[in-house]
Structure formats: C-alpha cells, structure tokens
Design an enzyme around this catalytic site. Structure first.
Site, PDB file in Angstrom:
ATOM      1  N   LYS A 127       0.838  -1.202   0.000  1.00 39.58           N
ATOM      2  CA  LYS A 127       0.000   0.000   0.000  1.00 39.58           C
ATOM      3  C   LYS A 127       0.869   1.246   0.000  1.00 39.58           C
ATOM      4  CE  LYS A 127      -2.568   1.346   3.627  1.00 39.58           C
ATOM      5  NZ  LYS A 127      -2.102   2.755   3.864  1.00 39.58           N
ATOM      6  N   GLU A 129       0.730   5.700  -0.252  1.00 40.05           N
ATOM      7  CA  GLU A 129      -0.075   6.901  -0.093  1.00 40.05           C
ATOM      8  C   GLU A 129       0.186   7.865  -1.244  1.00 40.05           C
ATOM      9  OE1 GLU A 129       0.458   8.703   3.717  1.00 40.05           O
ATOM     10  OE2 GLU A 129       0.112   6.838   4.821  1.00 40.05           O
ATOM     11  N   GLU A 196      -9.227   7.835   3.697  1.00 35.45           N
ATOM     12  CA  GLU A 196      -9.140   8.142   5.115  1.00 35.45           C
ATOM     13  C   GLU A 196      -9.643   9.541   5.432  1.00 35.45           C
ATOM     14  OE1 GLU A 196      -5.998   8.133   8.908  1.00 35.45           O
ATOM     15  OE2 GLU A 196      -5.400   7.278   6.969  1.00 35.45           O
TER      16      GLU A 196
END
Length: 278
Positions: A127, A129, A196
C-alpha cells in the site's frame, strides 16, 4: 505451502482472499472487512476470526513503537512486521505499507524497495499513499508484477505538510483532486484504495463511480469496506478517540485487571499453587 495450510484454504469459505476476490466482493455488494496486525499472535487470531484483509500498517510506528507519527518506520522494520504476520495468516489478504521515503523519490528506488519487501515478507500486496504525485512509482511497481493498494484523503505520511489531522477534501478543489487521483489509481491498475477521513458524501461518490473497491476509515458507510487499527478497536489504546472509531472491546482495563490480580497472587504466594507445581 504446507499440507495443513492447503487444506485450510480449500475448505469452504476459507479460500484465500486475493485481489480478484476483492473485486468480486465489490461487484456482489459484499462489504470488505480489514484490520491492522503487526505480529504473529494477533494476526493468527484476526485471520481465524475471518477478517478479509490484514493491513501491516506503518501505524506500527505509533502503536508498537510509541512514535507520534508514522514517518520513522523503515523498510526493514516493515519487513519484520510483515514476515511476522505472514507466518500466521492462512486466509486473509495481507497488505504491507511502504514506509515514508521508500517510494516518493523516484520509480527505480520505489521498485527496488517494493521487490525487497515482497520477496522478504511474501505478502500479497503493498500500500502506497498519494495520487498523481507518486503515480510513476506506482506504475513501475505494478509493472514489476506487484499488486498495489492506494491511499487517499488524510495521508499520515504527509502529516507535517497538513499540520493537522482534520478531515480532508471538504473544499471543492481538494475534493476534485481526490476524485481525479482515485481515477488515476484505478486506470494505472491499483486493486483498491483506502479513503481516510473524508466527507461521507465524497467517499460515496468515489465508490459509486469507480470499479475498484474503496475501503474507508473515517469515510462513512457508503464505501465498499472498512478498516480500523486493531489496537484502537479492541480498546488497547485509550488515548485515541476520533469520531469514526468504534471500540468493540475494552482490553486496556481487562489486561490491567489481570496483571494486577497476577501481582497480588504472586506477592501473597497464592500463585503458583500446589496443583500448578511439579
């Protein structure tokens, strides 16, 4: 793969969760459950409980090490936690965070670190960002045959740029960029995206307009799945209480009580008993 692991995966709904399975779940309207884990013991419990995805998050920096941000985590530290989790997991898809500084520099460095992490952890996915700013790194990692899950909205690795943990993409310009970044992540080949701390209406729009799963944390109920930090949802961390957090247990008090009882029993010579002796 050991015979017992093969048997576990082949039995009924214990089939291994993969990137393809996540896409099927979105298409079928089945919500995706995702939790963090950082060690063998807890990963084993969470996996056997039936969670779909385990995230080996760089949040280990906060809950395992005690740092105030995720930034100090290194590639080798993430590999350590990733290997520990992979030793336990049989069914869940395991996603490992690439830490700050391991992919933002250039695509070559990103691929080098990604290959090292995948080879040494044997995880299912990484993962990263960011959107357009790190797209070439994501493209290079995907071209190396490594699945990538994206992460948009509040991005903890950029906390020093934000200066606050406030909700992101509340204004039209930032919301538009998030939507465009999500489209870019889908087009380049990401298997899913974590959203998020963004407005629920925006998260719903992103989820409805894109084909890959959107997994929310503080992004409302209208996404394709949810993720929480295990320490938070089990009530091990009492100092963190954002609106989006639901505590499903109060282990801080339970563990404290158990330890205090142990201390009492040791000091009073109640433990060990004759029956507990050889």
């Amino acid at each position: 793969m050991s015979e017992d692991k093969k048997g576990y995966l082949a039995s009924g709904n214990q089939k291994k969760v993969t990137t393809h399975r996540l896409l099927e779940m979105k298409q079928q309207g089945e919500k995706i459950s995702m939790l963090t884990a950082y060690d063998y013991s807890m990963a084993s419990v969470i996996d056997q409980a039936g969670v779909d995805v385990i995230l080996v998050g760089d949040s280990a920096s906060n809950v395992m090490v005690g740092n105030t941000t995720t930034l100090p985590m290194t590639v080798d530290q993430m590999i350590y936690h990733g290997k520990s989790v992979m030793n336990a997991v049989k069914r869940a898809m395991v996603v490992v965070d690439m830490p700050f500084g391991s992919y933002q520099g250039n695509p070559y460095e990103a691929v080098t670190n990604a290959v090292k992490m995948m080879k040494e952890t044997q995880a299912d996915c990484l993962k990263l960002e960011g959107g357009k700013e790190v797209l070439e790194s994501i493209r290079a990692i995907l071209n190396a045959g490594i699945p990538v899950m994206g992460h948009l909205g509040l991005m903890p690795q950029s906390i020093n740029k934000y200066g606050t943990y406030a909700v992101r993409a509340k204004e039209e310009e930032e919301a538009g960029k998030l939507m465009e970044d999500a489209r870019l992540l889908q087009e380049v080949g990401c298997c899913a995206v974590v959203l998020e701390k963004i407005p629920a209406a925006l998260a719903a729009k992103v989820s409805s307009e894109l084909n890959i799963p959107m997994i929310g944390i503080g992004a409302g109920p209208y996404v394709d799945g949810q993720v929480l930090v295990m320490h938070d949802m089990l009530g091990l961390n009492k100092g963190f209480s954002p609106r989006f957090l639901r505590r499903y247990a109060n282990l801080f008090d339970e563990v404290t009580s158990a330890v205090q009882q142990y201390i009492t029993d040791v000091k009073s010579s109640e433990f060990p008993s004759v029956e507990e002796s050889y």
